[in-house]
Design a protein around this motif. Structure first.
Motif, short mmCIF file in Angstrom:
data_model
loop_
_atom_site.label_atom_id
_atom_site.label_comp_id
_atom_site.label_asym_id
_atom_site.label_seq_id
_atom_site.Cartn_x
_atom_site.Cartn_y
_atom_site.Cartn_z
N LEU A 290 14.93 -15.29 20.07
CA LEU A 290 15.49 -15.14 18.71
C LEU A 290 16.98 -14.80 18.77
O LEU A 290 17.76 -15.28 17.94
N ASN A 291 17.36 -13.99 19.75
CA ASN A 291 18.79 -13.69 19.92
C ASN A 291 19.58 -14.94 20.29
O ASN A 291 20.69 -15.16 19.81
N SER A 292 18.98 -15.75 21.14
CA SER A 292 19.65 -16.95 21.65
C SER A 292 20.00 -17.93 20.55
O SER A 292 21.04 -18.61 20.62
N ILE A 293 19.15 -18.02 19.51
CA ILE A 293 19.43 -18.97 18.42
C ILE A 293 20.17 -18.29 17.26
O ILE A 293 20.37 -18.89 16.22
N ASP A 294 20.57 -17.00 17.49
CA ASP A 294 21.37 -16.27 16.49
C ASP A 294 20.68 -16.26 15.12
O ASP A 294 21.30 -16.44 14.08
N VAL A 295 19.37 -16.02 15.16
CA VAL A 295 18.57 -16.11 13.93
C VAL A 295 18.87 -14.98 12.95
O VAL A 295 18.68 -15.13 11.74
N TRP A 296 19.38 -13.86 13.45
CA TRP A 296 19.64 -12.71 12.57
C TRP A 296 20.75 -13.01 11.58
O TRP A 296 20.70 -12.57 10.43
N ARG A 297 21.74 -13.76 12.04
CA ARG A 297 22.84 -14.15 11.13
C ARG A 297 22.60 -15.50 10.48
O ARG A 297 23.14 -15.79 9.40
N ASN A 298 21.80 -16.36 11.15
CA ASN A 298 21.55 -17.71 10.64
C ASN A 298 20.05 -18.00 10.67
O ASN A 298 19.55 -18.69 11.58
N PRO A 299 19.31 -17.49 9.69
CA PRO A 299 17.86 -17.70 9.67
C PRO A 299 17.45 -19.18 9.68
O PRO A 299 16.38 -19.52 10.18
N SER A 300 18.32 -20.06 9.17
CA SER A 300 17.98 -21.50 9.13
C SER A 300 17.83 -22.09 10.53
O SER A 300 17.18 -23.12 10.72
N HIS A 301 18.45 -21.44 11.53
CA HIS A 301 18.35 -21.95 12.90
C HIS A 301 16.90 -21.99 13.38
O HIS A 301 16.52 -22.88 14.14
N ILE A 307 11.39 -27.53 13.75
CA ILE A 307 11.21 -28.95 13.38
C ILE A 307 11.54 -29.86 14.57
O ILE A 307 10.80 -30.81 14.86
N ALA A 308 12.65 -29.57 15.25
CA ALA A 308 13.03 -30.39 16.41
C ALA A 308 11.96 -30.34 17.49
O ALA A 308 11.63 -31.35 18.11
#
Length: 365
Positions: A290-301, A307-308
């Protein structure tokens, strides 16, 4: 006396019973001065194109072209009053784009485009096709766009495209133009066909170095078009099986892919495997993902990654999606304000937040 004809894609789409987005008009037997006198506004430098005084649609004078250099910009245009409609149409790329309609609705079809529409064939109009390398990309894009109707590229046209590739014409395509055509292809319901046609004519390794168009990628790209309209995700699927981040960035740099596409493509390439096996990960590994995809600032990631990744599955269900969404919800519910109120400061806040998120997931798992 001048005559006006509807031409090109607008006639083709009418015959295919598809929505017509733009009307393309050709004026035969007129001069620039005559159109200006009627209130048309001239645009374009290489050859005269005019905006209609009321509709603002584009009207081009009938023209011929002569090759004067390499690539797709080296042409000399002649737009004299004596140029016929047939001479204008023969310079077009495909027969299905070389059909005209007069003001009474009569079809003028000197190169048998109507027959090719009936037989679902993408065929070049004349040998002059080989003078413009951009047409390699356009044919591949049309193949993707009209695949749903059963269209295929004529063997003679594919052979001509192969000859153009062998002659080195592809090297004259600018990165910007390659990306523009690629982006349009990604918009279609069968983007995988675009890349398959480029592979068949030999252009794929020259334009998309290091891309291995396996059946797995083709199937995933097809599925991504069903799952989402987000083109950044579709492009990320294309890049997902590249070897590493550097390979993704190198491919993107070569055709000047916009940064928003690159960001998602790298994220998917780096994290797809972990998401696919998320149910076997430890709480600490899930937080790392979750940290790697920066989900805390960008939930859409998170949704983009889901989907991908789902595009690569052979089944309709993707249990990993609900699992990672629940894990994210639990971790995100950890109250950072509570941590601050307990007296943690600076970097301590971050470390404590990580610790409590991992603990929350441990309890859940």
């Amino acid at each position: 006396m001048s005559k006006i004809y509807l031409v090109g894609g607008s006639v083709r789409d009418k015959l295919l019973h598809q929505p017509v987005a733009d009307h393309d008009w050709v004026v035969v037997g007129a001069t620039p001065d005559e159109l200006l006198a009627l209130g048309y506004q001239q645009v374009g430098k290489d050859f005269p194109v005019f905006l209609h005084p009321h509709t603002k649609e584009e009207y081009a004078l009938a023209r011929t072209e002569r090759k004067s250099g390499r690539g797709y910009t080296g042409f000399i245009c002649d737009f004299g009053k004596e140029i016929t409609l047939e001479q204008d149409l023969i310079r077009r790329d495909l027969t299905i784009n070389a059909i005209a309609m007069d003001e009474d609705g009569n079809i003028i079809d000197p190169y048998h485009g109507v027959d090719d529409i009936k037989h679902k064939i993408l065929r070049h109009v004349s040998p002059a096709f080989r003078e413009d390398p951009l047409r390699i990309l356009r044919v591949a894009r049309f193949a993707a766009r009209f695949h749903q109707f059963g269209f295929t590229v004529a063997p003679q046209t594919l052979d001509l495209m192969k000859q153009m590739v062998l002659a080195g014409e592809v090297s004259y395509l600018t990165p910007e133009r390659v990306w523009k055509e690629t982006e349009k292809a990604l918009l279609t319901s069968n983007p995988q066909i675009y890349f398959q046609v480029l592979e068949q004519c030999g252009a794929l390794p020259l334009l998309f170095s290091s891309l291995d168009l396996t059946d797995n990628i083709s199937d995933a790209l097809k599925k991504s078009a069903i799952l989402t309209d987000d083109l950044t995700i579709r492009f990320a699927v294309l890049c997902a099986q590249l070897s590493n981040k550097l390979a993704v960035e190198a491919l993107c740099a070569k055709i000047k892919v916009p940064n928003n596409y690159i960001k998602v493509a790298v994220m998917v390439q780096q994290n797809r495997n972990n998401l696919e096996q998320v149910q076997t990960l430890t709480a600490e590994q899930i937080i790392s993902l979750l940290n790697s995809i920066d989900v805390w600032r960008n939930p859409s990631h998170l949704e983009q990654l889901i989907i991908a990744s789902q595009a690569f599955t052979k089944t309709t269900s993707f249990s990993q999606a609900n699992y990672i969404k629940e894990a994210y919800k639990i971790a995100n519910d950890v109250n950072v304000q509570q941590i601050i109120s307990e007296g943690y400061t600076g970097k301590q806040i971050h470390f404590e937040l990580q610790k409590r998120r991992i603990e929350a997931l441990l309890n859940w798992i």
